[in-house]
Design a protein around this motif. Structure first.
Motif, short mmCIF file in Angstrom:
data_model
loop_
_atom_site.label_atom_id
_atom_site.label_comp_id
_atom_site.label_asym_id
_atom_site.label_seq_id
_atom_site.Cartn_x
_atom_site.Cartn_y
_atom_site.Cartn_z
N SER A 109 0.83 -1.21 0.00
CA SER A 109 0.00 0.00 0.00
C SER A 109 0.86 1.26 0.00
N LEU A 110 1.94 1.26 0.78
CA LEU A 110 2.81 2.42 0.86
C LEU A 110 3.51 2.67 -0.48
N LEU A 111 4.05 1.62 -1.08
CA LEU A 111 4.73 1.78 -2.37
C LEU A 111 3.75 2.16 -3.47
N GLY A 112 2.56 1.56 -3.44
CA GLY A 112 1.56 1.92 -4.43
C GLY A 112 1.10 3.36 -4.30
N THR A 113 0.91 3.81 -3.07
CA THR A 113 0.52 5.20 -2.86
C THR A 113 1.63 6.16 -3.27
N PHE A 114 2.88 5.78 -3.00
CA PHE A 114 4.01 6.60 -3.46
C PHE A 114 3.98 6.74 -4.98
N ALA A 115 3.72 5.65 -5.70
CA ALA A 115 3.65 5.71 -7.16
C ALA A 115 2.50 6.61 -7.61
N LEU A 116 1.37 6.53 -6.92
CA LEU A 116 0.23 7.38 -7.28
C LEU A 116 0.53 8.85 -7.02
N LEU A 117 1.15 9.16 -5.88
CA LEU A 117 1.50 10.55 -5.57
C LEU A 117 2.54 11.07 -6.57
N PHE A 118 3.46 10.22 -6.98
CA PHE A 118 4.43 10.62 -8.01
C PHE A 118 3.72 11.01 -9.30
N ALA A 119 2.79 10.16 -9.76
CA ALA A 119 2.05 10.47 -10.97
C ALA A 119 1.20 11.73 -10.80
N ASN A 120 0.64 11.91 -9.62
CA ASN A 120 -0.19 13.07 -9.35
C ASN A 120 0.62 14.36 -9.46
N ALA A 121 1.84 14.36 -8.93
CA ALA A 121 2.68 15.55 -8.99
C ALA A 121 3.27 15.74 -10.38
N PHE A 122 3.64 14.66 -11.04
CA PHE A 122 4.27 14.77 -12.36
C PHE A 122 3.30 15.35 -13.39
N GLY A 123 2.03 15.06 -13.24
CA GLY A 123 1.06 15.55 -14.19
C GLY A 123 0.42 16.87 -13.83
N ALA A 124 0.83 17.47 -12.71
CA ALA A 124 0.24 18.76 -12.29
C ALA A 124 0.77 19.87 -13.18
N VAL A 125 -0.10 20.47 -13.96
CA VAL A 125 0.32 21.49 -14.93
C VAL A 125 -0.07 22.89 -14.46
N ALA A 126 -1.34 23.05 -14.12
CA ALA A 126 -1.85 24.39 -13.82
C ALA A 126 -1.15 25.01 -12.62
N THR A 127 -0.93 24.22 -11.58
CA THR A 127 -0.29 24.76 -10.38
C THR A 127 1.12 25.25 -10.68
N ALA A 128 1.89 24.45 -11.42
CA ALA A 128 3.27 24.82 -11.73
C ALA A 128 3.33 26.08 -12.58
N ILE A 129 2.46 26.16 -13.59
CA ILE A 129 2.47 27.33 -14.48
C ILE A 129 2.04 28.58 -13.73
N ALA A 130 0.98 28.47 -12.93
CA ALA A 130 0.48 29.64 -12.20
C ALA A 130 1.46 30.10 -11.13
N LEU A 131 2.22 29.18 -10.54
CA LEU A 131 3.11 29.54 -9.45
C LEU A 131 4.45 30.06 -9.95
N THR A 132 5.09 29.34 -10.86
CA THR A 132 6.46 29.68 -11.25
C THR A 132 6.56 30.34 -12.61
#
Length: 299
Positions: A220-243
């Motif tokens: 569960s921990l490793l699977g959640t880590f993989a999901l959080l990685f994908a969640n952050a890697f695909g975050a577009v709007a936050t990165a563009i609006a912030l930086t």
């Protein structure tokens, strides 16, 4: 029923039965249409565009362009940010969830925290970027307070919100709640009998966690880590609006290629999007596989 007979003793032709679509599928049709229009068709367009020139000629030049130093650097920074935010999100979220499930907090606190986590895990994009700029930006509320009241200048200490760690900190706002939502059911699945059996056999609390609980929770921990990685890697709007363009990461580079300015190359943008789909697809596949293993353990 036997077939109908005519007056001369021959069998009357039977009419074919009409197959009706079960009504249970009616509710799934809108979701299937949504997936087709906003997931499958756009993904097919990205994949086809990544292997085409602007005039439609098949080519591998766009894929080979992904291995140029600037694009590889953007992907590497995105991967580092995703790993950092996923790792910190897992550690902090697991600690909060463990305190929530195993710490004996009141049910009211648990309900309130899970409700907040459900909302915060979806809070991203421009509103989240504005909230952090107004709080920790160069003229943010906390930044100004620390500098004027306590004499602490965050910039002199090396902190900059428009940087690697600034974006990582911003991502933690939705990474930690997502970790809490996913790992809480796994912690609930730890049976009290396992801890009692370990205690009867003379195991300490540390030994129980090291030899029983953590091995069960590891998928569960490793699977959640993989999901959080994908969640952050695909975050577009936050990165563009912030930086904006101050940080060279894959989502910002993708936006620069497809927005249609003079320097943009839409088909290179398709290739960048294809590369991001591959990375997030691998991470999600790992999550699904590990999640299935953890569910077998906890049954």
């Amino acid at each position: 029923m036997p077939p109908a007979m005519t007056a001369d003793g021959t069998t009357a032709p039977t009419q074919p039965k009409l197959r009706r679509l079960p009504l249970t599928w009616v509710g799934v049709l809108p979701f299937g249409l949504f997936v087709l229009l906003f997931l499958i068709l756009p993904t097919m367009k990205i994949v086809l565009g990544a292997f085409q020139t602007p005039d439609g000629t098949p080519t591998l030049a766009n894929i080979f362009a992904l291995f140029t130093p600037s694009i590889l650097s953007a992907f590497w920074i995105s991967i580092r940010i995703s790993v950092a935010s996923a790792l910190l999100g897992c550690l902090i979220g697991f600690a909060v969830a463990a305190a929530l499930v195993l710490g004996g907090l009141p049910a009211r606190i648990r309900s309130l925290l899970l409700t907040f986590s459900g909302v915060a895990s979806q809070f991203a994009g421009v509103p989240l970027a504005f909230a952090f700029i107004a709080t920790l930006g160069p003229a943010g509320m906390i930044t100004v307070f620390l500098r004027s009241e306590l004499g602490i200048d965050l910039r002199l200490l090396g902190f900059n919100l428009l940087s690697f760690w600034g974006l990582t900190l911003t991502y933690l706002f939705f990474q930690i709640p997502l970790m809490i939502l996913i790992i809480t059911p796994a912690l609930d699945g730890l049976k009290r009998e396992w801890k009692e059996a370990a205690s009867i056999l003379g195991a300490s609390g540390f030994q129980y966690w090291r030899m029983v609980a953590l091995p069960i929770l590891t998928p569960s921990l490793l699977g959640t880590f993989a999901l959080l990685f994908a969640n952050a890697f695909g975050a577009v709007a936050t990165a563009i609006a912030l930086t904006g363009s101050s940080l060279n990461i894959a989502p910002i580079l993708l936006y620069a290629q497809i927005r249609g300015d003079v320097l943009g190359d839409p088909h290179l943008g398709y290739a960048l999007a294809f590369g991001m789909v591959v990375v997030t697809g691998i991470a999600n596949a790992i999550y699904i596989w590990l999640r299935a293993r953890s569910e077998r353990w906890l049954k």
